[in-house]
Design a protein around this motif. Structure first.
Motif: not given
Length: 205
Positions: A38, A45, A49, A191, A195, A198, A202
């Motif tokens: 990712f 990613h 999601r 992850y 997470r 990330l 995002w």
């Protein structure tokens, strides 16, 4: 008039570049580490999601499926059979792309999910397909959304085949399904560590 023509040509070239670029993303350098995957492909990613929110299948499970099916190769196809052990023959199925979806199943997905322009060599479309198919397995086969082992058996055998238990006489398939489940578990552990980072990135993607 000349300026308008040049603008049109530029827009057509730009559109072609975006389409080809979306289809031809190179496989990640380290396909066994979900965080690195990712980091290398940020849009993946976001798309994984979005598919999780839409279908309820965890990101690590879907990514483990793509890892097994295509090794993240956009245009993956099953190897050709050999005629007289030398000459290349036909392929064993119409499986294609990241998810190795068959022609008929992909068309069913496009109609059912309302994604008529979806392409199997586009990662966002493929990961959404994996979520869609597994969500159907959850409903019709009573499989938990995070049970990668049984979800993969249903993915490979089809829902009818899974309910009939056709996988029970296929030890190699069961070994592959266990491998997918182990990969999903590794991805989940990785992850959990990246997470939040990330998802913060995002927001600004």
């Amino acid at each position: 008039m000349l300026a308008t023509s040049r603008t049109l040509v530029f827009l057509l070239l730009l559109a072609a570049t975006l389409v080809l670029g979306g289809c031809a993303t190179r496989p990640p350098a380290n396909s066994n580490n979900l965080c690195e995957i990712f980091e290398e492909n940020r849009s993946w990613h976001r798309q994984a999601r979005q598919a999780e929110k839409r279908w309820g299948i965890p990101v690590p499970v879907k990514m483990a499926f793509v890892h097994q099916e295509s090794s993240f190769q956009a245009r993956a196809k099953p190897p050709r059979k050999r005629f007289l052990r030398i000459f290349p023959g036909s392929r064993p199925s119409s499986a294609y792309g990241y998810s190795q979806a068959l022609d008929g199943t992909w068309e069913e997905y496009r109609q059912d999910a309302g994604r008529r322009l979806a392409r199997r060599n586009n990662f966002g479309d493929a990961i959404d397909f994996v979520g869609w198919y597994n969500a159907r397995s959850v409903r019709c086969c009573n499989i938990r959304p995070n049970d990668a082992y049984r979800l993969y058996l249903a993915y490979h055998e089809g829902h009818g085949g899974y309910r009939r238990g056709t996988y029970r006489n296929k030890p190699e398939l069961q070994r592959v399904a266990r491998r997918v489940a182990a990969q999903a578990n590794r991805y989940e552990q990785q992850y959990n560590q990246c997470r939040s980072r990330l998802e913060r990135r995002w927001i600004f993607f």
